[in-house]
Design an enzyme around this catalytic site. Structure first.
Site, PDB file in Angstrom:
ATOM      1  N   HIS A  11      46.297  56.613 -16.639  1.00 50.26           N
ATOM      2  CA  HIS A  11      46.498  55.167 -16.807  1.00 50.26           C
ATOM      3  C   HIS A  11      47.666  54.886 -17.758  1.00 50.26           C
ATOM      4  CE1 HIS A  11      45.926  50.946 -17.738  1.00 50.26           C
ATOM      5  NE2 HIS A  11      45.999  51.292 -19.011  1.00 50.26           N
ATOM      6  N   HIS A  57      51.687  52.334 -17.667  1.00 50.50           N
ATOM      7  CA  HIS A  57      52.457  51.600 -18.686  1.00 50.50           C
ATOM      8  C   HIS A  57      53.904  52.030 -18.843  1.00 50.50           C
ATOM      9  CE1 HIS A  57      49.309  49.133 -20.531  1.00 50.50           C
ATOM     10  NE2 HIS A  57      48.482  50.153 -20.413  1.00 50.50           N
ATOM     11  N   GLU A  66      48.454  44.352 -18.973  1.00 48.60           N
ATOM     12  CA  GLU A  66      47.453  45.098 -18.192  1.00 48.60           C
ATOM     13  C   GLU A  66      47.261  44.567 -16.765  1.00 48.60           C
ATOM     14  OE1 GLU A  66      46.160  47.906 -18.822  1.00 48.60           O
ATOM     15  OE2 GLU A  66      46.308  48.127 -20.996  1.00 48.60           O
ATOM     16  N   SER A 126      47.560  51.378 -11.967  1.00 44.62           N
ATOM     17  CA  SER A 126      46.932  52.705 -12.028  1.00 44.62           C
ATOM     18  C   SER A 126      45.612  52.746 -11.268  1.00 44.62           C
ATOM     19  CB  SER A 126      46.741  53.134 -13.490  1.00 44.62           C
ATOM     20  OG  SER A 126      45.822  52.276 -14.146  1.00 44.62           O
TER      21      SER A 126
END
Ligand code: PHE
Ligand code: FE
Length: 273
Positions: free
Chosen positions: A136, A141, A182, A201
């Site tokens: 993730h 990110h 997010e 993700s």
């Protein structure tokens, strides 16, 4: 001081990272020797599945930068990614044992250091994991940290977090993180696309966030996002849309102190209102 584990939201499980490895700022060395062949294989299979889903669903900037993470077959060395990342935007990845508390987190971001959990999920968690793991954190990110405008936004967010901590406004500001970094959506020439790491993700939430008629999709407004609660263990019921990273940067380029004062005490929105 010793680094202590931290949990956000309700969970039946204690955090699994080994916080004994962490320094006072919660960073640690990437425990590369601990990765088994099975761990690398999990990463490879996650990367493979997710990268084939991206066209038409992920933002163009994300797709363009993804190869800069390095070979998809193995969990990369963070230092290796850093050579490219630092050159591009002066950001660096630092390893952490898992989620870290707000102030150390904001401090790292304000210094253009992005904390990346170094361990990877078990094969049983292939499809879903609540806690962030290395897949993730890296895959979700890091590609957009190669984008200069987005990279500056994340640093500004860290600075804003330190200020929010002084003003007792972390909950409001963390909702902005949630609904942008997010779970943000962006309108591009080709249509609606995801830029939030939690979407990018996730193999299930990526098509859901972009195409499902079920969730609400609202243009990003600070007051609305900061008042909207969120769930950490299911697909989002509300997403916020931006038109560009420049717009996101400009929208947040103002003193939030008056906004916090104005919003304090106003009713919250439920995740699906
Ligand atoms: N402008 C915000 C403040 O004054 C800081 C911030 C910038 C927060 C970018 C989020 C994103 O607090
Ligand atoms: Fe994340």
């Amino acid at each position: 001081m010793t680094a202590r584990p931290v949990v956000y939201g309700a969970s039946d499980r204690p955090p699994r990272g080994d916080y004994g490895r962490a320094q006072d700022d919660y960073t640690c060395a990437q425990n590369f020797a601990a990765y088994t062949e099975a761990d690398h294989d999990t990463y490879h299979r996650l990367y493979q599945r997710q990268s084939t889903l991206l066209p038409g669903l992920a933002s163009e900037a994300f797709i363009a930068a993804l190869p800069l993470l390095g070979a998809k077959e193995r969990i990369p060395r963070f230092d290796d990614v850093n050579e490219r990342l630092y050159r591009a935007t002066r950001w660096q990845l630092v390893a952490v044992p898992g989620l870290i508390p707000e102030v150390p987190f904001f401090t790292l971001l304000a210094n253009r250091k992005f904390p990346v959990t170094d361990w990877i999920r078990t094969p049983a968690e292939f499809d879903y994991i609540v806690e962030p793991d290395v897949f993730h954190d890296l895959f979700g990110h890091v590609p957009l940290l190669f984008n200069p405008v987005f990279a500056d936004y994340v640093q500004r967010y860290g600075e804003g977090g330190l200020k929010a901590a002084r003003l007792g406004a972390c909950e409001m500001l963390s909702r902005l993180y949630w609904y942008t970094i997010e779970f943000g959506l962006i309108r591009e020439a080709g249509g609606l696309r995801a830029y939030g790491a939690g979407i990018l993700s996730s193999s299930g939430e990526l098509p859901y966030a972009v195409h499902s008629p079920a969730p609400r999709r609202l243009p990003l407004a600070l007051e609305r996002a900061m008042r909207t609660r969120y769930k950490i263990d299911s697909y989002q019921q509300t997403y916020f849309l931006i038109d560009s990273f420049e717009q996101l940067f400009q929208l947040t380029d103002q003193d939030f102190a008056p906004l916090y004062a104005q919003l304090r005490g106003l009713p919250e929105f439920a995740p699906g209102d």
